[in-house]
Design an enzyme around this catalytic site. Sequence first.
Site, PDB file in Angstrom:
ATOM      1  CB  CYS A 170      29.622  -8.365  -4.607  1.00  0.00           C
ATOM      2  SG  CYS A 170      28.635  -7.352  -3.495  1.00  0.00           S
ATOM      3  CB  CYS A 183      24.305  -9.524  -1.949  1.00  0.00           C
ATOM      4  SG  CYS A 183      25.205  -7.958  -1.887  1.00  0.00           S
ATOM      5  CB  CYS A 186      26.408  -8.249  -6.572  1.00  0.00           C
ATOM      6  SG  CYS A 186      26.185  -9.481  -5.293  1.00  0.00           S
ATOM      7  CG  ASP A 244      15.006  24.863  -8.481  1.00  0.00           C
ATOM      8  OD1 ASP A 244      14.294  23.849  -8.319  1.00  0.00           O
ATOM      9  OD2 ASP A 244      16.237  24.852  -8.401  1.00  0.00           O
ATOM     10  CE1 TYR A 295       2.931  25.141 -12.376  1.00  0.00           C
ATOM     11  CE2 TYR A 295       4.446  26.673 -11.341  1.00  0.00           C
ATOM     12  CZ  TYR A 295       3.942  25.402 -11.473  1.00  0.00           C
ATOM     13  OH  TYR A 295       4.432  24.384 -10.703  1.00  0.00           O
ATOM     14  CD  GLU A 337       4.661  29.196 -17.662  1.00  0.00           C
ATOM     15  OE1 GLU A 337       3.839  29.181 -18.587  1.00  0.00           O
ATOM     16  OE2 GLU A 337       4.374  29.012 -16.470  1.00  0.00           O
ATOM     17  CE  LYS A 367      10.991  22.269 -14.544  1.00  0.00           C
ATOM     18  NZ  LYS A 367      11.447  22.108 -13.176  1.00  0.00           N
ATOM     19  CE1 TYR A 400       6.728  14.518  24.972  1.00  0.00           C
ATOM     20  CE2 TYR A 400       8.621  15.751  24.159  1.00  0.00           C
ATOM     21  CZ  TYR A 400       7.254  15.551  24.216  1.00  0.00           C
ATOM     22  OH  TYR A 400       6.419  16.370  23.530  1.00  0.00           O
ATOM     23  CE  LYS A 410      15.591  21.349 -15.314  1.00  0.00           C
ATOM     24  NZ  LYS A 410      15.521  20.014 -14.758  1.00  0.00           N
ATOM     25  NE  ARG A 412       4.376  16.167  -9.470  1.00  0.00           N
ATOM     26  CZ  ARG A 412       5.412  15.357  -9.620  1.00  0.00           C
ATOM     27  NH1 ARG A 412       6.428  15.441  -8.817  1.00  0.00           N
ATOM     28  NH2 ARG A 412       5.421  14.478 -10.586  1.00  0.00           N
ATOM     29  CG  ASP A 463       8.247   7.510  24.887  1.00  0.00           C
ATOM     30  OD1 ASP A 463       7.293   6.821  24.558  1.00  0.00           O
ATOM     31  OD2 ASP A 463       9.025   8.042  24.074  1.00  0.00           O
ATOM     32  CB  ALA A 464      10.952   7.716  31.065  1.00  0.00           C
ATOM     33  CB  CYS A 467      27.909 -10.616  -0.508  1.00  0.00           C
ATOM     34  SG  CYS A 467      27.638 -10.789  -2.274  1.00  0.00           S
TER      35      CYS A 467
HETATM   36  S1  IVH Z   1       3.555  23.461 -15.599  1.00  0.00           S
HETATM   37  C1  IVH Z   1       1.094  19.494 -16.144  1.00  0.00           C
HETATM   38  N1  IVH Z   1       4.974  25.611 -15.284  1.00  0.00           N
HETATM   39  O1  IVH Z   1       8.262  21.916 -12.601  1.00  0.00           O
HETATM   40  C2  IVH Z   1       2.358  20.121 -15.723  1.00  0.00           C
HETATM   41  N2  IVH Z   1       5.546  23.712 -13.977  1.00  0.00           N
HETATM   42  O2  IVH Z   1       9.591  19.515 -13.511  1.00  0.00           O
HETATM   43  C3  IVH Z   1       2.147  21.380 -15.009  1.00  0.00           C
HETATM   44  N3  IVH Z   1       7.379  24.083 -12.419  1.00  0.00           N
HETATM   45  O3  IVH Z   1       5.969  19.685 -11.184  1.00  0.00           O
HETATM   46  C4  IVH Z   1       3.417  22.036 -14.659  1.00  0.00           C
HETATM   47  N4  IVH Z   1       7.739  26.190 -12.927  1.00  0.00           N
HETATM   48  O4  IVH Z   1       6.438  21.908  -9.950  1.00  0.00           O
HETATM   49  C5  IVH Z   1       4.799  24.343 -14.906  1.00  0.00           C
HETATM   50  N5  IVH Z   1       6.139  27.596 -15.053  1.00  0.00           N
HETATM   51  C6  IVH Z   1       5.940  26.344 -14.691  1.00  0.00           C
HETATM   52  C7  IVH Z   1       6.724  25.740 -13.708  1.00  0.00           C
HETATM   53  C8  IVH Z   1       6.501  24.409 -13.379  1.00  0.00           C
HETATM   54  C9  IVH Z   1       8.110  25.182 -12.162  1.00  0.00           C
HETATM   55  C10 IVH Z   1       7.575  22.807 -11.755  1.00  0.00           C
HETATM   56  C11 IVH Z   1       6.330  22.067 -11.333  1.00  0.00           C
HETATM   57  C12 IVH Z   1       6.424  20.722 -12.003  1.00  0.00           C
HETATM   58  C13 IVH Z   1       7.889  20.621 -12.246  1.00  0.00           C
HETATM   59  C14 IVH Z   1       8.221  19.637 -13.339  1.00  0.00           C
END
Ligand code: IVH
Length: 705
Positions: free
Chosen positions: A427, A451, A445, A128, A234, A124, A126, A45, A322, A147, A42-43, A430
């Site tokens: 283990c 442990c 273990c 990422d 979505y 639709e 998903k 800084y 997936k 979230r 801190d000093a 330990c």
């Molecule tokens: S619907 C009640 N739609 O995937 C659930 N989620 O693995 C509402 N995500 O937490 C989610 N694309 O962050 C929904 N087209 C999509 C999505 C989607 C990505 C994510 C979302 C969710 C996570 C679950």
Amino acid sequence: MAVGAVERMSEAEARADWARIAEEVRRANRAYHAEDAPEISDADYDALKARLRALEARFPDLAAESPTEEVGAAPSETFAKVTHAVRMLSLENAFSEEDAADFVERVRSFLNLAAEAELAVTAEPKIDGLSLSLRYEKGWLVQAATRGDGAVGENVTDNARTIADIPARLSGAPDLLEVRGEVYMSHADFAALNARQAAAGEKTFANPRNAAAGSLRQLDAGITAARPLRFFAYSWGALSEPLAVTQIGAVERLAALGFQTNPRTRVCRSLPEMMVAYREIEQARATLGYDIDGVVYKIDNLALQARLGFRSTTPRWAIAHKFPAELAWTQLEAIDIQVGRTGALSPVARLKPVTVGGVVVSNATLHNEDYIAGRDAKGSPIREGKDIRVGDWVQVYRAGDVIPKIADVDLSQRPEGAEPYFFPHRCPECGSDAVREEGDAVRRCTGGLICPAQAVEKLKHFVSRGAFDIEGLGAKQIEMFFADDQLPIREPADIFTLAARDAANLTKLKNRDGFGERSAANLFAAIEDRRAIPLNRVIFALGIRHVGESAANLLARNYGTWEAFEAAMTGAQVGEGPDWQALTAIDGVGDVLAASVVNAFHQEAERASIDRLVAQLKIAEVARPVTEGSPVAGKTVVFTGTLEKMTRAEAKARAEALGAKVAGSVSAKTDLLVAGPGAGSKAKEAERLGVETIDEDAWLRLIGG
Ligand code: IVH
């Protein structure tokens, strides 16, 4: 250099000096606030800041960009917590067409749909990225929250306001509207950001998802603004009026309100149509320009979604199909054994680094000793029985964000003299015996709390997010305090005596381990802040095997107070007696979980450690779920015979949502028996015990249709 020396510098020297020090202060700010890892005292800084101010006094134009007023100036800054009005859930996963077919079948059977009845499902991409909930009141964006753990997220409103895809104002929206969707970063923007970061000597991101998360969760909204984030809507949370009657209609409404929605969202009317949609989206994946990791199917009719409802963390009306994992070959350099908080010995593959799906992988899980030996838990061969040896060429795969795994081994490249791997029976941490109980795939273990690996992992779990979640006390700091001889934390209770021990000690925390006066005081305050804590978090934090967050919630809701919980666990005997029966009667608590909790309370050393902890805390009571006005809240209900208006699963789910406990058999504790045609022994038992019995129609009238 003394502050006065500033006056004797040339302008160029002074400006160069300012730029260098400003960068140091920015780095210190980041280390302290964003990474919870202070780098300078801190000093030091304060001295840097004083020097910056002196330079700015001479050249006031520099002050406009000064880091002295940034995050570092407000030490308490982290994100405020937001309790979601409607929980933000995750999705169940499907990994094959068969899993997707099972999903449709489960939905049909839950709803008791006739074979010929059509069931529309949306498909639709998903995305990422990371999910975000946007709250609009009278059309104005008033709050944005991540979230978090689903129930409580972080308030990132200022940051969300900087994202172009997120409208600040909507016209024609319901008075209250929570829009949910995914924040993400495109491939092009990700590459450009990483290039900028590298050029500036800043940290680069492993993938677009991490970049998006890191950019959204910035304490300085100015940084978020400079990062190119996008948003797809979505879903939704709390609403003052419905958006539509179908999922697709609701998504179209969100688009009409000004949100980006995914153009590949479509309605399918059969399983084959869902599979076509899946394959088309999978094929388009490489050309989308942003990461997706699967296809989400949702039941289109919103009234059916409402009937299907939720399990503890996922909706019954949606599933994520997936994409298959990504693969690469590399060499196995070593096998290390890690000891987890429940004593499990987990083999970890140390790999020659290899890129799998855009991420450099150098570690992978090897699961357990059978997996290495080439057999499953029942002794049947996997990988055609090929074992895995150090020096082997192995195939690595990763799906989404999970730990990479080893799929296969190439025997043609096995080095000469490679020895079969001998899984340790002691283990490595330990030296206690590591034993494998019958039917358990894992060797454990037996050292318990003696442990050090188990003790430290238990502590890390204790301070983790769903548990005590103490700011400034993460896994790294736990390792440090665990090894500290002067101010050690060896068990949870030690965390709460830390400040008092520090006060009594000559070697103060503030002079050591990168702690300054301010960071030590902040840590003590954060710990103090958690002394009062709800029961569910305490139960989860104990780290008892099989007790995850949802089991801890169940137990807390059921027993309400620590005193009641502790008395019941102390009084219970595995397999018998009223306390055991009450415990296993909780819907969602099976014998294995129950035995694990009861054993923890009867294991002497563990129990003593729990008692020491509890003596330090003020544990808040947990109320039963809000089921105000529900006529069946707290009642124990049994269903028997044939139900005609709904399936047994739906009846049970609705009763539980209204706060009732649904039991499988009639006993003196049963409040109500709902009997359909064909009811047999349960109806007789109810009559004998004088339990009220009603038919399905009367039940529906009772719960309001
Ligand atoms: S619907 C009640 N739609 O995937 C659930 N989620 O693995 C509402 N995500 O937490 C989610 N694309 O962050 C929904 N087209 C999509 C999505 C989607 C990505 C994510 C979302 C969710 C996570 C679950």
